[in-house]
Design a protein around this motif. Structure first.
Motif, PDB file in Angstrom:
ATOM      1  N   CYS A  20       0.815  -1.226   0.000  1.00  0.00           N
ATOM      2  CA  CYS A  20       0.000   0.000   0.000  1.00  0.00           C
ATOM      3  C   CYS A  20       0.840   1.264   0.000  1.00  0.00           C
ATOM      4  CB  CYS A  20      -0.927   0.008   1.214  1.00  0.00           C
ATOM      5  SG  CYS A  20      -2.250  -1.196   1.108  1.00  0.00           S
ATOM      6  N   LEU A  61      -4.069   5.619   0.047  1.00  0.00           N
ATOM      7  CA  LEU A  61      -4.568   5.846   1.393  1.00  0.00           C
ATOM      8  C   LEU A  61      -5.829   5.019   1.659  1.00  0.00           C
ATOM      9  CD1 LEU A  61      -4.169   7.395   3.999  1.00  0.00           C
ATOM     10  CD2 LEU A  61      -5.526   9.243   3.025  1.00  0.00           C
ATOM     11  N   ILE A  62      -6.707   4.942   0.681  1.00  0.00           N
ATOM     12  CA  ILE A  62      -7.907   4.116   0.803  1.00  0.00           C
ATOM     13  C   ILE A  62      -7.522   2.650   0.945  1.00  0.00           C
ATOM     14  CG2 ILE A  62      -9.981   3.328  -0.398  1.00  0.00           C
ATOM     15  CD1 ILE A  62     -10.110   6.166  -1.635  1.00  0.00           C
ATOM     16  N   ASP A  63      -6.544   2.205   0.146  1.00  0.00           N
ATOM     17  CA  ASP A  63      -6.074   0.822   0.249  1.00  0.00           C
ATOM     18  C   ASP A  63      -5.481   0.538   1.626  1.00  0.00           C
ATOM     19  OD1 ASP A  63      -6.847   0.233  -2.311  1.00  0.00           O
ATOM     20  OD2 ASP A  63      -4.855   0.575  -3.178  1.00  0.00           O
ATOM     21  N   LEU A  64      -4.698   1.464   2.125  1.00  0.00           N
ATOM     22  CA  LEU A  64      -4.070   1.296   3.432  1.00  0.00           C
ATOM     23  C   LEU A  64      -5.119   1.172   4.533  1.00  0.00           C
ATOM     24  CD1 LEU A  64      -1.353   1.272   4.967  1.00  0.00           C
ATOM     25  CD2 LEU A  64      -1.631   3.726   5.240  1.00  0.00           C
ATOM     26  N   ILE A  65      -6.116   2.030   4.506  1.00  0.00           N
ATOM     27  CA  ILE A  65      -7.175   1.984   5.510  1.00  0.00           C
ATOM     28  C   ILE A  65      -7.960   0.677   5.416  1.00  0.00           C
ATOM     29  CG2 ILE A  65      -9.359   3.040   6.216  1.00  0.00           C
ATOM     30  CD1 ILE A  65      -8.073   5.754   5.397  1.00  0.00           C
ATOM     31  N   CYS A  66      -8.282   0.261   4.194  1.00  0.00           N
ATOM     32  CA  CYS A  66      -9.042  -0.984   4.021  1.00  0.00           C
ATOM     33  C   CYS A  66      -8.248  -2.210   4.460  1.00  0.00           C
ATOM     34  CB  CYS A  66      -9.489  -1.130   2.578  1.00  0.00           C
ATOM     35  SG  CYS A  66     -10.802   0.005   2.118  1.00  0.00           S
ATOM     36  N   ILE A  68      -5.899  -2.275   6.737  1.00  0.00           N
ATOM     37  CA  ILE A  68      -5.820  -2.248   8.198  1.00  0.00           C
ATOM     38  C   ILE A  68      -7.137  -2.688   8.827  1.00  0.00           C
ATOM     39  CG2 ILE A  68      -5.631  -0.704  10.193  1.00  0.00           C
ATOM     40  CD1 ILE A  68      -3.520   0.860   8.584  1.00  0.00           C
ATOM     41  N   LEU A  69      -8.255  -2.208   8.285  1.00  0.00           N
ATOM     42  CA  LEU A  69      -9.554  -2.492   8.899  1.00  0.00           C
ATOM     43  C   LEU A  69     -10.121  -3.866   8.554  1.00  0.00           C
ATOM     44  CD1 LEU A  69     -11.364   0.938   8.560  1.00  0.00           C
ATOM     45  CD2 LEU A  69     -10.252  -0.035  10.562  1.00  0.00           C
ATOM     46  N   TRP A  74      -9.795  -2.231  -1.258  1.00  0.00           N
ATOM     47  CA  TRP A  74     -11.160  -1.868  -1.651  1.00  0.00           C
ATOM     48  C   TRP A  74     -11.415  -2.228  -3.086  1.00  0.00           C
ATOM     49  CZ3 TRP A  74     -12.322   2.001  -5.310  1.00  0.00           C
ATOM     50  CH2 TRP A  74     -13.679   2.242  -5.475  1.00  0.00           C
TER      51      TRP A  74
END
Length: 77
Positions: A20, A61-66, A68-69, A74
């Motif tokens: 990511c 950033l969206i990939d990193l958040i997804c 992690i969560l 995504w």
């Protein structure tokens, strides 16, 4: 192609996080294209190609958040 998609889905969490990083996030962009092609989703193919061109500044950033969560990048197909 499905083997590559399955291999990417089964990567360890830490490797997914490393992929990511902004300069390396192109791996996930190609993954989205391949996943859409394998599913036969024309809208997904077009959207993933557009996101390669337009989404580079923020998609990592969206990939990193997804990752992690929920453990995966995504995508909707």
């Amino acid at each position: 192609m499905k083997d590559l998609i399955k291999a990417m889905d089964n990567l360890p969490w830490l490797v997914k996080l490393i992929l990511c990083i902004p300069a390396i996030d192109i791996v996930w962009a190609v993954y989205r294209v391949l996943r859409s092609v394998a599913a036969g989703n024309v809208l997904g193919i077009v959207l993933s190609i557009v996101l390669i061109i337009v989404g580079i500044p923020f998609l990592w950033l969206i990939d990193l958040i997804c990752v992690i969560l929920k453990g995966n990048v995504w995508w909707f197909c």
